[in-house]
Design an enzyme around this catalytic site. Structure first.
Site, short mmCIF file in Angstrom:
data_model
loop_
_atom_site.label_atom_id
_atom_site.label_comp_id
_atom_site.label_asym_id
_atom_site.label_seq_id
_atom_site.Cartn_x
_atom_site.Cartn_y
_atom_site.Cartn_z
N SER A 144 0.85 -1.20 0.00
CA SER A 144 0.00 0.00 0.00
C SER A 144 0.88 1.24 0.00
O SER A 144 2.07 1.18 0.36
CB SER A 144 -0.88 0.00 1.25
OG SER A 144 -1.49 1.25 1.48
N TYR A 157 -1.68 -0.77 10.34
CA TYR A 157 -1.75 -0.98 8.90
C TYR A 157 -0.45 -0.54 8.24
O TYR A 157 0.13 -1.27 7.42
CB TYR A 157 -2.94 -0.21 8.33
CG TYR A 157 -3.19 -0.44 6.86
CD1 TYR A 157 -3.72 -1.64 6.40
CD2 TYR A 157 -2.90 0.56 5.93
CE1 TYR A 157 -3.96 -1.84 5.05
CE2 TYR A 157 -3.14 0.36 4.58
CZ TYR A 157 -3.68 -0.84 4.15
OH TYR A 157 -3.91 -1.04 2.80
N ALA A 159 2.51 -0.24 9.58
CA ALA A 159 3.59 -1.14 9.99
C ALA A 159 3.54 -2.45 9.20
O ALA A 159 4.57 -2.97 8.75
CB ALA A 159 3.49 -1.42 11.49
N SER A 160 2.33 -2.99 9.04
CA SER A 160 2.20 -4.27 8.34
C SER A 160 2.54 -4.15 6.86
O SER A 160 3.19 -5.02 6.28
CB SER A 160 0.78 -4.82 8.50
OG SER A 160 -0.18 -4.00 7.85
N LYS A 161 2.11 -3.05 6.23
CA LYS A 161 2.35 -2.90 4.80
C LYS A 161 3.81 -2.54 4.51
O LYS A 161 4.38 -2.99 3.50
CB LYS A 161 1.41 -1.85 4.22
CG LYS A 161 -0.05 -2.29 4.19
CD LYS A 161 -0.23 -3.57 3.38
CE LYS A 161 -1.69 -3.95 3.19
NZ LYS A 161 -1.86 -5.14 2.34
#
Length: 253
Positions: A144, A157, A159-161
């Protein structure tokens, strides 16, 4: 369609295929001739996608999977290979976003976002690598613009992407002398179930949200799905460790 995007005789696994970008990606791959393994937590939506893909003349294997559950993710890879005898592309599309004030985010929500957006894709990749090495295949991770731009209220979000993007790059280097390819697509905001079901925390400052909202509007899901197909197919043969950003200028400045 370019001959390089022809995936006749090949098999692809798509996560998050019940709706949105996952569904669009599955149908793009089916139109290119790929037999499919499609997974999602939404059983009803998954069957609708499967029916539409079969109308395009390909075989479709479905499995209800919670991407936060490693055993289910690995099983989906194994069962897709069992169904077709091969795996040529893994498209990690499933994702979740929970908007929340950072100091108020429950631990279980943080863990859920990281599990689905980062841990699940890693476990799918881990299980798929031996098969993709055999087929000279490809992994396409959907990250993203949140991997590049800090977004208020979306710490988990982001951090995860960002983690998924760096995972893509790390694997590209680890396997640089092999035939497998690792790439990513980073879309801006799209009109998907994620966007439709997103709720804002109490007291949200919308001026902060405007900072990462595109001035040209939302990105078309079909455009992102086409990019995933490119990277998953022979048309993406020159890409390795790359990230295609499709955001209508959000990360330009």
């Amino acid at each position: 369609m370019s001959n390089l995007k022809n995936m006749q005789g090949k098999a692809a696994l798509v996560t998050g295929a019940a709706s949105g970008l996952g569904k669009a990606t599955a149908l793009k791959l089916a139109a290119a001739g790929a037999d499919l393994g499609i997974v999602d937590i939404n059983a009803e939506g998954l069957e609708i996608t499967a029916a539409e893909a079969r109308e395009l003349g390909v075989k479709v294997f479905t499995q209800v999977v919670d991407m936060a559950q490693r055993e289910q993710v690995v099983s989906a890879v194994d069962n897709t290979v069992a169904a077709y005898g091969r795996l040529d592309a893994l498209c990690n599309v499933a994702g979740i976003i929970i908007m929340c004030n950072a100091h108020e985010m429950p631990a279980e929500q943080w863990t859920r976002v990281i599990d689905i957006n980062l841990n699940g894709p890693f476990f799918a990749i881990q299980a798929a690598i031996p098969h993709l090495l055999e087929s000279n295949g490809a992994v396409v991770n959907v990250t993203s613009t949140a991997a590049f731009v800090g977004e208020a209220y979306a710490g988990a979000y982001c951090a995860s992407k960002a983690g998924l993007l760096q995972l893509t790059r790390a694997l590209a280097m680890e396997y640089v002398h092999k035939t497998i390819r690792f790439n990513a697509v980073a879309p801006g905001g799209m009109m998907t179930n994620i966007a439709n079901n997103m709720t804002m925390p109490e007291g949200v400052d919308y001026e902060l949200i405007k900072r990462y909202s595109g001035l040209r509007g939302l990105v078309e899901v079909e455009d992102v799905a086409e990019a995933v197909l490119t990277l998953a197919s022979g048309a993406g043969r020159g890409y390795h460790g790359a990230c295609i950003t499709i955001d209508k200028g959000i990360t330009a400045g």
